[in-house]
Design an enzyme around this catalytic site. Structure first.
Site, PDB file in Angstrom:
ATOM      1  N   LEU A 120      35.354  -4.137 -17.325  1.00 46.45           N
ATOM      2  CA  LEU A 120      36.495  -4.748 -16.633  1.00 46.45           C
ATOM      3  C   LEU A 120      37.812  -4.057 -17.004  1.00 46.45           C
ATOM      4  O   LEU A 120      38.885  -4.584 -16.739  1.00 46.45           O
ATOM      5  CB  LEU A 120      36.562  -6.250 -16.934  1.00 46.45           C
ATOM      6  CG  LEU A 120      35.332  -7.063 -16.494  1.00 46.45           C
ATOM      7  CD1 LEU A 120      35.524  -8.542 -16.809  1.00 46.45           C
ATOM      8  CD2 LEU A 120      35.049  -6.893 -15.010  1.00 46.45           C
ATOM      9  N   ASP A 166      40.758   3.023 -13.921  1.00 47.88           N
ATOM     10  CA  ASP A 166      41.105   1.843 -14.725  1.00 47.88           C
ATOM     11  C   ASP A 166      42.598   1.770 -15.005  1.00 47.88           C
ATOM     12  O   ASP A 166      43.242   0.742 -14.771  1.00 47.88           O
ATOM     13  CB  ASP A 166      40.360   1.865 -16.068  1.00 47.88           C
ATOM     14  CG  ASP A 166      38.899   1.510 -15.926  1.00 47.88           C
ATOM     15  OD1 ASP A 166      38.397   1.576 -14.795  1.00 47.88           O
ATOM     16  OD2 ASP A 166      38.262   1.173 -16.935  1.00 47.88           O
TER      17      ASP A 166
HETATM   18  O1  PMV Z   1      32.837   0.427 -16.806  1.00 45.92           O
HETATM   19  P1  PMV Z   1      34.188   0.964 -16.595  1.00 45.92           P
HETATM   20  O2  PMV Z   1      35.184  -0.047 -16.266  1.00 45.92           O
HETATM   21  O3  PMV Z   1      34.617   1.845 -17.730  1.00 45.92           O
HETATM   22  O4  PMV Z   1      34.147   1.852 -15.279  1.00 45.92           O
HETATM   23  C1  PMV Z   1      33.644   3.127 -15.266  1.00 45.92           C
HETATM   24  C2  PMV Z   1      33.690   3.660 -13.866  1.00 45.92           C
HETATM   25  C3  PMV Z   1      32.984   4.991 -13.735  1.00 45.92           C
HETATM   26  O5  PMV Z   1      33.093   5.365 -12.371  1.00 45.92           O
HETATM   27  C4  PMV Z   1      31.532   4.899 -14.121  1.00 45.92           C
HETATM   28  C5  PMV Z   1      33.631   6.055 -14.606  1.00 45.92           C
HETATM   29  C6  PMV Z   1      35.020   6.440 -14.177  1.00 45.92           C
HETATM   30  O6  PMV Z   1      35.695   7.085 -15.004  1.00 45.92           O
HETATM   31  O7  PMV Z   1      35.434   6.173 -13.041  1.00 45.92           O
END
Ligand code: PMV
Length: 336
Positions: A120, A166
């Site tokens: 998240l 993020d």
């Molecule tokens: O799980 P999270 O919130 O760290 O999301 C990672 C998303 C990915 O696409 C797997 C990696 C990224 O850097 O976008």
């Protein structure tokens, strides 16, 4: 009187496009009204010394520590949990010090309602909130793009080379489409989602690395899978843009297909599959893992009829369920 600055930033959930986004395909993310908050103040800096300090209070982790920003020996003596929590703060402080050629010591107190290591975006929210607070404390006027870029530096320390989705969502809030390092805001309808947390912590870096391994070993098999994920995301974008006539059934079906493809590239887990299947069995219109996978969270698309049954079913499988709304606001600064 010591100036204290408070700032916060939201969690995010990826609706479509995780992993594929690393390969240049689009992803849709939305900010949630769970937030990380930091309170920061400068500590008097010894002008005759080149040392600067971080005094970190992270009650969620039972951490209260003063550490030299560049003191490697001191850092190596920390426990693994302390290292994990403290390292991004140190990275961020170093980036500020180098970029703005200023030496400073700082006290930071951090609290967060975002589950950690669950996909998240809790670390990005903390980094964005900290960048926001530091810029105000140091009197440096930063644009949102600069705040996000500085937070990204700290994210790199934790996650290798993350896509940046993020920190971007935590900075700008609301909904956005992220593709090849740039983003466009998307006005999203209120999407009826339930988030289920498996409680299994995982590391984004490892999961991204595993997909990379499969991709490089079986390029002709894995590349088309990622390409299909991209197509699913584009289809979802056009559904979501049709706000007045939102086709939830189609959106749910796309989530189901997307989950299958994410499983195919090895990033689902038994716990995630159990929750995804339970949600579908109890009336969800669709369900998929969200974020890096391997544990962490899944999302289920529900309607009025299935809301309670899905929530109950997930809870019975020992998942923490999170009912939350879209946060329209990204990074915020508070006066105190
Ligand atoms: O799980 P999270 O919130 O760290 O999301 C990672 C998303 C990915 O696409 C797997 C990696 C990224 O850097 O976008």
């Amino acid at each position: 009187m010591t100036k204290v600055v408070q700032a916060s930033a939201p969690a995010k959930v990826i609706l479509f496009g995780e992993h594929a986004v690393v390969y240049g395909y689009p992803a849709i993310a939305v900010a949630l009204n769970l937030r990380a908050k930091v309170s920061a103040s400068l500590i008097e800096q010894n002008t005759s010394s080149n040392d600067s300090y971080l005094y970190l209070i992270a009650k969620d982790y039972n951490i209260e520590r003063k550490i030299g920003v560049s003191n490697q020996e001191e850092f190596q003596r920390l426990t693994n949990t302390e290292k994990k929590v403290i390292e991004p703060f140190l990275a961020l402080i170093k980036v500020f010090q180098q970029k703005f050629e200023t030496l400073f010591s700082v006290k930071i107190e951090v609290t967060s309602s975002i589950p950690k290591g669950a996909g998240l975006g809790s670390s990005a929210a903390v980094s964005v909130a900290t960048s926001t607070a530091l810029s105000e404390l140091l009197g440096i006027d930063l644009s949102l793009a600069e705040i996000s870029a500085l937070a990204y530096e700290a994210e790199k320390v934790l996650h290798g080379t993350p896509s940046g989705i993020d920190n971007t969502t935590a900075t700008y809030g609301a909904g956005l489409i992220y593709e090849k390092g740039s983003f466009t805001p998307i006005e999203l309808p209120e999407i009826p989602l339930i988030i289920g947390n498996t409680g299994v912590e995982r590391q984004t870096r490892k999961l991204v690395g595993y997909v990379r391994y499969l991709h490089d070993k079986y390029p002709e098999i894995v590349s088309p899978i990622l390409e299909q994920m991209g197509k699913i995301t584009r289809e979802a974008i056009s559904i979501l843009k049709n706000n007045d006539n939102l086709d939830l059934q189609r959106l749910g079906e796309l989530m189901n297909i997307n989950h299958g493809l994410l499983s195919a590239v090895g990033v689902s887990s038994l716990e995630l599959d159990v929750l995804v299947n339970e949600a579908r069995k109890h009336g969800a219109l669709g369900a998929k893992l969200t974020g890096a996978g391997g544990g962490g969270c899944m999302i289920a698309l529900i309607d009025d009829n299935s809301k309670e049954t899905v929530k109950r079913a997930l809870t019975e499988k020992k998942a923490e369920t999170i009912a939350t709304h879209i946060a329209t606001k990204g990074a915020l600064l508070y006066d105190s």
